[in-house]
Scaffold this active site. Structure first.
Site, PDB file in Angstrom:
ATOM      1  N   CYS A  67       0.657  -0.834   0.377  1.00  0.00           N
ATOM      2  CA  CYS A  67      -0.372   0.151  -0.030  1.00  0.00           C
ATOM      3  C   CYS A  67       0.808   1.568  -0.283  1.00  0.00           C
ATOM      4  CB  CYS A  67      -0.752  -0.018   0.835  1.00  0.00           C
ATOM      5  SG  CYS A  67      -1.771   0.998   1.461  1.00  0.00           S
ATOM      6  N   CYS A  71       1.079   4.262   6.806  1.00  0.00           N
ATOM      7  CA  CYS A  71       0.060   4.718   8.307  1.00  0.00           C
ATOM      8  C   CYS A  71       1.019   3.657   9.009  1.00  0.00           C
ATOM      9  CB  CYS A  71      -1.462   3.774   7.882  1.00  0.00           C
ATOM     10  SG  CYS A  71      -2.485   4.773   6.522  1.00  0.00           S
ATOM     11  N   CYS A  74       0.650  -0.091  10.212  1.00  0.00           N
ATOM     12  CA  CYS A  74       0.011  -1.021   9.428  1.00  0.00           C
ATOM     13  C   CYS A  74       0.912  -1.605   8.762  1.00  0.00           C
ATOM     14  CB  CYS A  74      -0.959  -0.442   7.923  1.00  0.00           C
ATOM     15  SG  CYS A  74      -1.779  -0.927   7.647  1.00  0.00           S
ATOM     16  N   CYS A 142     -19.326  -4.785   3.741  1.00  0.00           N
ATOM     17  CA  CYS A 142     -18.899  -3.553   4.398  1.00  0.00           C
ATOM     18  C   CYS A 142     -17.252  -4.022   2.865  1.00  0.00           C
ATOM     19  CB  CYS A 142     -18.744  -4.136   5.399  1.00  0.00           C
ATOM     20  SG  CYS A 142     -17.397  -3.193   5.760  1.00  0.00           S
ATOM     21  N   ARG A 275     -17.980  -1.873  17.913  1.00  0.00           N
ATOM     22  CA  ARG A 275     -17.293  -3.466  17.391  1.00  0.00           C
ATOM     23  C   ARG A 275     -16.385  -3.370  18.213  1.00  0.00           C
ATOM     24  NH1 ARG A 275     -16.950  -3.875  12.522  1.00  0.00           N
ATOM     25  NH2 ARG A 275     -18.520  -4.230  12.394  1.00  0.00           N
TER      26      ARG A 275
HETATM   27  N1  SAM Z   1      -6.580   0.046   3.259  1.00  0.00           N
HETATM   28  C1  SAM Z   1      -7.720   0.836   3.595  1.00  0.00           C
HETATM   29  C2  SAM Z   1      -8.164   1.883   4.838  1.00  0.00           C
HETATM   30  O1  SAM Z   1      -6.756   2.401   5.190  1.00  0.00           O
HETATM   31  O2  SAM Z   1      -9.254   2.139   5.235  1.00  0.00           O
HETATM   32  C3  SAM Z   1      -8.611  -0.603   4.246  1.00  0.00           C
HETATM   33  C4  SAM Z   1      -7.727  -1.071   4.749  1.00  0.00           C
HETATM   34  S1  SAM Z   1      -7.082  -0.879   6.967  1.00  0.00           S
HETATM   35  C5  SAM Z   1      -5.956  -2.203   6.942  1.00  0.00           C
HETATM   36  C6  SAM Z   1      -8.668  -0.762   7.502  1.00  0.00           C
HETATM   37  C7  SAM Z   1      -8.605  -0.343   9.131  1.00  0.00           C
HETATM   38  O3  SAM Z   1      -7.273  -0.942   9.698  1.00  0.00           O
HETATM   39  C8  SAM Z   1      -7.262   1.246   9.374  1.00  0.00           C
HETATM   40  O4  SAM Z   1      -7.987   2.396   8.749  1.00  0.00           O
HETATM   41  C9  SAM Z   1      -6.813   1.163  10.361  1.00  0.00           C
HETATM   42  O5  SAM Z   1      -7.635   1.382  11.553  1.00  0.00           O
HETATM   43  C10 SAM Z   1      -7.064  -0.736  10.979  1.00  0.00           C
HETATM   44  N2  SAM Z   1      -6.156  -1.125  11.026  1.00  0.00           N
HETATM   45  C11 SAM Z   1      -4.647  -2.080  10.260  1.00  0.00           C
HETATM   46  N3  SAM Z   1      -3.691  -1.984  11.488  1.00  0.00           N
HETATM   47  C12 SAM Z   1      -3.746  -2.731  12.404  1.00  0.00           C
HETATM   48  C13 SAM Z   1      -3.598  -3.003  13.110  1.00  0.00           C
HETATM   49  N4  SAM Z   1      -2.197  -3.602  13.597  1.00  0.00           N
HETATM   50  N5  SAM Z   1      -4.079  -2.478  14.204  1.00  0.00           N
HETATM   51  C14 SAM Z   1      -5.316  -2.386  14.328  1.00  0.00           C
HETATM   52  N6  SAM Z   1      -6.213  -1.618  13.452  1.00  0.00           N
HETATM   53  C15 SAM Z   1      -5.487  -1.531  12.608  1.00  0.00           C
HETATM   54 FE1  SF4 Z   2      -2.866   1.243   3.293  1.00  0.00          FE
HETATM   55 FE2  SF4 Z   2      -2.575  -0.502   5.940  1.00  0.00          FE
HETATM   56 FE3  SF4 Z   2      -2.792   2.529   5.338  1.00  0.00          FE
HETATM   57 FE4  SF4 Z   2      -5.142   0.880   5.403  1.00  0.00          FE
HETATM   58  S1  SF4 Z   2      -4.579   1.163   6.771  1.00  0.00           S
HETATM   59  S2  SF4 Z   2      -4.218   2.477   4.251  1.00  0.00           S
HETATM   60  S3  SF4 Z   2      -3.922  -0.307   3.787  1.00  0.00           S
HETATM   61  S4  SF4 Z   2      -1.271   1.411   5.482  1.00  0.00           S
END
Ligand code: SAM
Ligand code: SF4
Ligand code: DTB
Length: 330
Positions: A67, A71, A74, A142, A275
């Site tokens: 990606c 973030c 992530c 979803c 949730r």
């Molecule tokens: N890329 C899209 C986005 O960021 O909206 C969808 C997938 S992203 C993995 C969805 C959400 O998962 C993120 O907004 C974040 O809040 C949550 N998330 C991601 N990594 C995480 C982690 N290691 N622990 C807890 N929540 C996580």
């Molecule tokens: Fe990409 Fe992870 Fe951020 Fe979603 S949370 S936008 S998958 S880096």
């Protein structure tokens, strides 16, 4: 003292829905004596929901890793070396087969997630097909695909999508410490496009990244002051990932602080499904039970979330059955 039960109800038999929360209101609720906070949360919960029911949702990563967003929490960001192998968008047939298994295992909602900053139009065609097929199995649908244009949101609505997940993640102040490739306003803009398209919103955030209690409350205020409350509010505890910056700052929330935050979310967004999302594997059964008493009424089921672990099905079945909770699992 904020006492929501003494405020005038807008429908006679239900708790008030406010969109004018001040940070001081949230802090006053959060800091109530625990018994008073729990009493208010439970009272609000019972006015709006069956307190003995927990929604069960299931997750599938339809496009993993690589990606472009940064973030800091992530595993799927291409900015960090997390050891994760990136994949392409998976086939519709695989999605349908997984959704069928999730439904047979007791899920009522199926969430498909893609590691995108925003979807390309040809990817969206495929996701729309997946949504229609999963809906055809009788599951609520979803998706979470990153930022959307109004047109893309409308296409998902036409495909029959029920919910769009798009988290604000944290407070406005902490946001820039965690993500630099987009702004919180970008997120809010997409939420507005999703609303305008008539899709229900799933929006929450993450605890335990090194933020303060004030940041967590500011995040709740942000969510509760959206023009309409998100129908679903996922509260994630950061699931540990090697190689990402949040590793340096992470601190798991104190269990009582966690319950207090869930209770505050329940009171501030009385009709939203809250949730307990990522991070349940770090929680004892007793802590989860307290969170349910505080108003949490949904969980993800299944051994994995997207790339990280979730409690095993047997553990969840055992917990929900000991609590006498009705769910697809029991
Ligand atoms: N890329 C899209 C986005 O960021 O909206 C969808 C997938 S992203 C993995 C969805 C959400 O998962 C993120 O907004 C974040 O809040 C949550 N998330 C991601 N990594 C995480 C982690 N290691 N622990 C807890 N929540 C996580
Ligand atoms: Fe990409 Fe992870 Fe951020 Fe979603 S949370 S936008 S998958 S880096
Ligand atoms: C949400 O708030 N939590 C889910 C869902 N929305 C998409 C994602 C949790 C991801 C946990 C990290 C992982 O498994 O990679």
């Amino acid at each position: 003292m904020v006492d929501v039960l003494r405020e005038r109800s807008d429908s006679g038999n239900s708790a008030p829905v406010r969109n004018d929360w001040k940070r001081a209101d949230a802090a006053a609720l959060y800091n109530l004596p625990f018994a008073d906070l729990m009493f208010q949360a439970q009272s609000v919960h019972r006015l709006n929901f069956d307190p003995n029911h927990i929604e069960t949702a299931s997750l599938l990563s339809i496009k993993t890793g690589g990606c472009p967003e940064d973030c800091g929490y992530c595993s799927q960001s291409a900015h960090y070396d997390t050891g994760l192998k990136a994949t392409r968008l998976i086939d519709r047939a695989d999605v349908v087969a997984t959704a069928q298994r999730a439904r047979d295992a007791g899920a009522t909602r199926f969430c498909m997630a893609a590691a995108w900053r925003s979807p390309k139009d040809r990817d969206l065609d495929q996701v729309c097909d997946m949504v229609s097929a999963v809906k055809g199995l009788g599951l609520e649908t979803c998706v979470t695909l990153g930022m959307l244009t109004p047109k893309q949101a409308a296409r998902l609505a036409d495909a029959g999508l029920d919910f769009y997940n798009h988290n604000v993640d944290t407070s406005p102040e902490f946001y820039g410490k965690i993500i630099t490739t987009r702004t919180l306003q970008d997120r809010i803009d997409t939420l507005a496009h999703v609303r305008d398209a008539g899709i229900k919103i799933c929006c929450g955030g993450i605890l335990g990244m090194g933020e303060h209690v004030e940041d967590r409350l500011a995040m709740l205020v942000l969510l509760a002051n959206l023009p309409k409350h998100p129908e679903s509010v996922p509260i994630n505890v950061w699931n540990e990932v090697q190689g990402v910056p949040v590793n340096e700052t992470a601190e798991r929330p104190d269990p009582i602080a966690m319950v207090r935050l869930v209770a505050a979310a329940r009171i501030m967004m009385p009709r939203s499904v809250v949730r307990l999302s990522a991070g349940r594997q770090y929680m004892t059964d007793e802590l989860q039970a307290l969170c349910f008493l505080a108003g949490a009424n949904s969980i993800f089921i299944g051994d994995v979330l997207l790339t990280t672990k979730n409690p095993q099905r047997d553990r969840d079945m055992n917990l929900l059955s000991r609590l006498g909770v009705a769910s697809g699992l029991a």
